[in-house]
Scaffold this motif. Sequence first.
Motif, PDB file in Angstrom:
ATOM      1  N   ALA A  96       0.663  -1.134  -0.016  1.00 33.47           N
ATOM      2  CA  ALA A  96       0.026   0.018  -0.179  1.00 33.47           C
ATOM      3  C   ALA A  96       0.872   1.254   0.089  1.00 33.47           C
ATOM      4  CB  ALA A  96      -0.789   0.224   1.144  1.00 33.47           C
ATOM      5  N   GLN A  97       1.898   1.065   0.462  1.00 30.10           N
ATOM      6  CA  GLN A  97       2.867   2.417   0.634  1.00 30.10           C
ATOM      7  C   GLN A  97       3.033   3.104  -0.491  1.00 30.10           C
ATOM      8  OE1 GLN A  97       4.149   4.534   2.650  1.00 30.10           O
ATOM      9  NE2 GLN A  97       5.726   5.295   1.323  1.00 30.10           N
ATOM     10  N   PRO A  98       3.674   2.284  -1.670  1.00 33.47           N
ATOM     11  CA  PRO A  98       4.039   3.173  -2.904  1.00 33.47           C
ATOM     12  C   PRO A  98       2.794   3.846  -3.458  1.00 33.47           C
ATOM     13  CG  PRO A  98       4.200   0.806  -3.416  1.00 33.47           C
ATOM     14  CD  PRO A  98       3.951   1.093  -1.614  1.00 33.47           C
ATOM     15  N   ILE A  99       1.490   3.268  -3.437  1.00 32.63           N
ATOM     16  CA  ILE A  99       0.194   3.601  -3.817  1.00 32.63           C
ATOM     17  C   ILE A  99      -0.092   5.074  -3.122  1.00 32.63           C
ATOM     18  CG2 ILE A  99      -2.220   3.541  -4.459  1.00 32.63           C
ATOM     19  CD1 ILE A  99      -1.670   0.266  -4.500  1.00 32.63           C
ATOM     20  N   PHE A 100      -0.143   4.859  -1.964  1.00 32.35           N
ATOM     21  CA  PHE A 100      -0.335   6.101  -0.807  1.00 32.35           C
ATOM     22  C   PHE A 100       0.483   7.176  -1.231  1.00 32.35           C
ATOM     23  CE2 PHE A 100      -0.094   7.978   3.366  1.00 32.35           C
ATOM     24  CZ  PHE A 100      -1.277   8.638   3.167  1.00 32.35           C
ATOM     25  N   ASN A 140     -13.312  -6.321   2.407  1.00 29.27           N
ATOM     26  CA  ASN A 140     -12.779  -5.225   2.822  1.00 29.27           C
ATOM     27  C   ASN A 140     -11.626  -4.699   2.128  1.00 29.27           C
ATOM     28  OD1 ASN A 140     -13.026  -7.098   5.918  1.00 29.27           O
ATOM     29  ND2 ASN A 140     -14.263  -5.596   5.180  1.00 29.27           N
ATOM     30  N   GLU A 141     -11.614  -3.235   1.980  1.00 29.23           N
ATOM     31  CA  GLU A 141     -10.478  -2.404   1.376  1.00 29.23           C
ATOM     32  C   GLU A 141      -9.511  -2.053   2.363  1.00 29.23           C
ATOM     33  OE1 GLU A 141     -12.184   0.199  -1.217  1.00 29.23           O
ATOM     34  OE2 GLU A 141     -13.348  -1.510  -2.538  1.00 29.23           O
ATOM     35  N   VAL A 142      -8.302  -1.523   1.720  1.00 27.45           N
ATOM     36  CA  VAL A 142      -7.393  -0.781   2.402  1.00 27.45           C
ATOM     37  C   VAL A 142      -7.590   0.754   2.510  1.00 27.45           C
ATOM     38  CG1 VAL A 142      -4.820  -0.295   2.963  1.00 27.45           C
ATOM     39  CG2 VAL A 142      -5.283  -2.589   2.010  1.00 27.45           C
ATOM     40  N   VAL A 143      -7.614   1.333   3.710  1.00 25.75           N
ATOM     41  CA  VAL A 143      -7.725   2.788   3.856  1.00 25.75           C
ATOM     42  C   VAL A 143      -6.591   3.262   4.661  1.00 25.75           C
ATOM     43  CG1 VAL A 143     -10.163   2.674   3.469  1.00 25.75           C
ATOM     44  CG2 VAL A 143      -9.216   2.595   5.834  1.00 25.75           C
ATOM     45  N   ILE A 144      -6.303   4.622   4.568  1.00 26.29           N
ATOM     46  CA  ILE A 144      -5.016   5.216   5.275  1.00 26.29           C
ATOM     47  C   ILE A 144      -5.953   6.291   6.066  1.00 26.29           C
ATOM     48  CG2 ILE A 144      -2.937   6.214   5.422  1.00 26.29           C
ATOM     49  CD1 ILE A 144      -3.150   3.351   3.819  1.00 26.29           C
ATOM     50  N   VAL A 145      -5.899   6.150   7.481  1.00 25.34           N
ATOM     51  CA  VAL A 145      -6.267   6.891   8.363  1.00 25.34           C
ATOM     52  C   VAL A 145      -5.154   8.070   8.959  1.00 25.34           C
ATOM     53  CG1 VAL A 145      -8.479   5.841   8.953  1.00 25.34           C
ATOM     54  CG2 VAL A 145      -6.444   5.546  10.415  1.00 25.34           C
ATOM     55  N   GLU A 146      -5.438   9.351   8.913  1.00 26.25           N
ATOM     56  CA  GLU A 146      -4.590  10.119   9.417  1.00 26.25           C
ATOM     57  C   GLU A 146      -5.124  10.724  11.039  1.00 26.25           C
ATOM     58  OE1 GLU A 146      -2.551  14.859   9.101  1.00 26.25           O
ATOM     59  OE2 GLU A 146      -4.148  14.093   7.639  1.00 26.25           O
ATOM     60  N   PRO A 218     -11.238  10.270  11.468  1.00 23.90           N
ATOM     61  CA  PRO A 218      -9.787  10.518  11.480  1.00 23.90           C
ATOM     62  C   PRO A 218      -9.936  12.090  11.070  1.00 23.90           C
ATOM     63  CG  PRO A 218     -10.388   9.404   9.697  1.00 23.90           C
ATOM     64  CD  PRO A 218     -11.750   9.423  10.557  1.00 23.90           C
ATOM     65  N   LYS A 219      -8.487  12.746  10.735  1.00 22.93           N
ATOM     66  CA  LYS A 219      -8.202  14.113  10.216  1.00 22.93           C
ATOM     67  C   LYS A 219      -8.551  14.036   8.843  1.00 22.93           C
ATOM     68  CE  LYS A 219      -5.014  16.938  11.816  1.00 22.93           C
ATOM     69  NZ  LYS A 219      -5.978  17.811  12.579  1.00 22.93           N
ATOM     70  N   ASN A 220      -7.974  13.127   8.163  1.00 20.46           N
ATOM     71  CA  ASN A 220      -8.137  12.615   6.680  1.00 20.46           C
ATOM     72  C   ASN A 220      -8.303  11.354   6.579  1.00 20.46           C
ATOM     73  OD1 ASN A 220      -7.757  15.302   5.259  1.00 20.46           O
ATOM     74  ND2 ASN A 220      -5.961  15.463   6.518  1.00 20.46           N
ATOM     75  N   LEU A 221      -8.865  10.894   5.434  1.00 17.07           N
ATOM     76  CA  LEU A 221      -9.353   9.389   5.280  1.00 17.07           C
ATOM     77  C   LEU A 221      -8.989   9.040   3.690  1.00 17.07           C
ATOM     78  CD1 LEU A 221     -10.240   6.634   5.802  1.00 17.07           C
ATOM     79  CD2 LEU A 221     -12.581   7.256   5.152  1.00 17.07           C
ATOM     80  N   THR A 222      -8.050   8.326   3.290  1.00 14.23           N
ATOM     81  CA  THR A 222      -7.560   8.108   2.255  1.00 14.23           C
ATOM     82  C   THR A 222      -8.140   6.651   1.684  1.00 14.23           C
ATOM     83  OG1 THR A 222      -5.522   9.383   2.181  1.00 14.23           O
ATOM     84  CG2 THR A 222      -5.756   8.073   0.187  1.00 14.23           C
ATOM     85  N   ILE A 223      -8.899   6.406   0.588  1.00 16.88           N
ATOM     86  CA  ILE A 223      -9.382   5.306   0.137  1.00 16.88           C
ATOM     87  C   ILE A 223      -8.489   4.709  -0.902  1.00 16.88           C
ATOM     88  CG2 ILE A 223     -11.204   3.922  -0.422  1.00 16.88           C
ATOM     89  CD1 ILE A 223     -13.157   6.046   0.856  1.00 16.88           C
ATOM     90  N   LEU A 224      -7.752   3.562  -0.958  1.00 15.11           N
ATOM     91  CA  LEU A 224      -7.006   3.317  -2.151  1.00 15.11           C
ATOM     92  C   LEU A 224      -7.677   2.325  -2.940  1.00 15.11           C
ATOM     93  CD1 LEU A 224      -3.673   2.171  -0.125  1.00 15.11           C
ATOM     94  CD2 LEU A 224      -4.273   4.374  -1.076  1.00 15.11           C
ATOM     95  N   ASP A 225      -8.941   1.887  -2.975  1.00 13.88           N
ATOM     96  CA  ASP A 225      -9.576   1.224  -3.943  1.00 13.88           C
ATOM     97  C   ASP A 225      -8.886  -0.157  -4.099  1.00 13.88           C
ATOM     98  OD1 ASP A 225     -11.854   3.092  -4.178  1.00 13.88           O
ATOM     99  OD2 ASP A 225     -10.424   4.309  -5.759  1.00 13.88           O
ATOM    100  N   TYR A 226      -8.261  -0.818  -2.993  1.00 10.57           N
ATOM    101  CA  TYR A 226      -7.475  -1.977  -3.137  1.00 10.57           C
ATOM    102  C   TYR A 226      -7.899  -2.962  -2.058  1.00 10.57           C
ATOM    103  CZ  TYR A 226      -2.908  -4.049  -4.039  1.00 10.57           C
ATOM    104  OH  TYR A 226      -1.867  -5.015  -4.355  1.00 10.57           O
ATOM    105  N   LYS A 227      -8.613  -4.105  -2.538  1.00  9.19           N
ATOM    106  CA  LYS A 227      -9.071  -4.817  -1.604  1.00  9.19           C
ATOM    107  C   LYS A 227      -7.962  -5.638  -1.024  1.00  9.19           C
ATOM    108  CE  LYS A 227     -13.649  -5.610  -4.049  1.00  9.19           C
ATOM    109  NZ  LYS A 227     -14.457  -4.866  -3.045  1.00  9.19           N
ATOM    110  N   LEU A 228      -8.186  -5.950   0.278  1.00  7.34           N
ATOM    111  CA  LEU A 228      -7.137  -6.532   1.017  1.00  7.34           C
ATOM    112  C   LEU A 228      -6.876  -8.011   0.353  1.00  7.34           C
ATOM    113  CD1 LEU A 228      -8.249  -5.847   4.830  1.00  7.34           C
ATOM    114  CD2 LEU A 228      -5.748  -5.528   3.706  1.00  7.34           C
ATOM    115  N   ARG A 229      -7.686  -8.886  -0.098  1.00  7.77           N
ATOM    116  CA  ARG A 229      -7.571  -9.999  -0.680  1.00  7.77           C
ATOM    117  C   ARG A 229      -6.718  -9.685  -2.047  1.00  7.77           C
ATOM    118  NH1 ARG A 229     -12.448 -11.404  -1.127  1.00  7.77           N
ATOM    119  NH2 ARG A 229     -12.938 -10.684  -3.028  1.00  7.77           N
ATOM    120  N   ASN A 230      -6.833  -8.857  -2.886  1.00  8.46           N
ATOM    121  CA  ASN A 230      -6.013  -8.476  -3.901  1.00  8.46           C
ATOM    122  C   ASN A 230      -4.703  -8.188  -3.642  1.00  8.46           C
ATOM    123  OD1 ASN A 230      -8.439  -9.047  -5.370  1.00  8.46           O
ATOM    124  ND2 ASN A 230      -8.863  -7.065  -5.906  1.00  8.46           N
TER     125      ASN A 230
END
Length: 253
Positions: A96-100, A140-146, A218-230
């Motif tokens: 997820a890091q490079p996408i974020f 479920n999908e990966v999200v990044i919370v600040e 969260p202060k900010n929420l980033t949705i990566l559109d990346y399912k955990l399974r994928n």
Amino acid sequence: MIRFLIFFIGLSLFSCAENKTSSPVFPSKIEGKQVPVSAKITEDKAIKDFIAPYKERIDDEMNKVLSYTPKILSKTDGEYNTPIGNMMADAVLEMAQPIFHQRTTKNIDAVLLNHGGIRANIDKGDITTKTAYNIMPFENEVVIVEITGAKLNDLFTYLTKAKRAHPIAGMQLILDKNNQIKKATIQGKPVDKNKTYYIATSDFLQQGGDNMLFFAHPKNLTILDYKLRNLFIDYFSKHPKINPIKDQRFIKE
């Protein structure tokens, strides 16, 4: 013919109007029977032949070998951290890091998943596409919370009280013999209450699942559109051998 239709429609409307003023009608008896599924029920060859090519295609995809593990991986392999949990958290951080970063120029500080979300063991031997579906059957999908440093401390408090091997990466939590926090760091440093941190998790947990309420606003929420399974499928495809271990990321002395 037209007169007949007009008469019929009128009669129907009259009947409906009459029913509105009459007493409600209730069924006097309801019957049913159980029809067990057994070998006595013969298969429908036409249906079987119709779905055969689709089933074959799905089976080929699900049985595709992605990687290999020399040992069984189970979420019961440790009290505070497990090899399978560590692998899953590390996979999220790595994939997820490079996408974020590409989208935000920011970096993920840590990962938190939930122990209950690990739905199956990974058996010794070949890891296939089906393996990823087994351990993560949900959408479920990966999200990044600040979140703030204060919220991050709430996260550490939550882990301390939970006393479960929730998968984590990028952070360390050490408890003393009295189950009190002896050391809590993120990226090797103590929590700074004046900073905000970027934590990767699932959309289920971000919405308060497993009572992880520190993620809820969260202060900010980033949705990566990346399912955990994928994500796990991509991670397995990237690594020919999967051999995670228990380590010191969450322990009790």
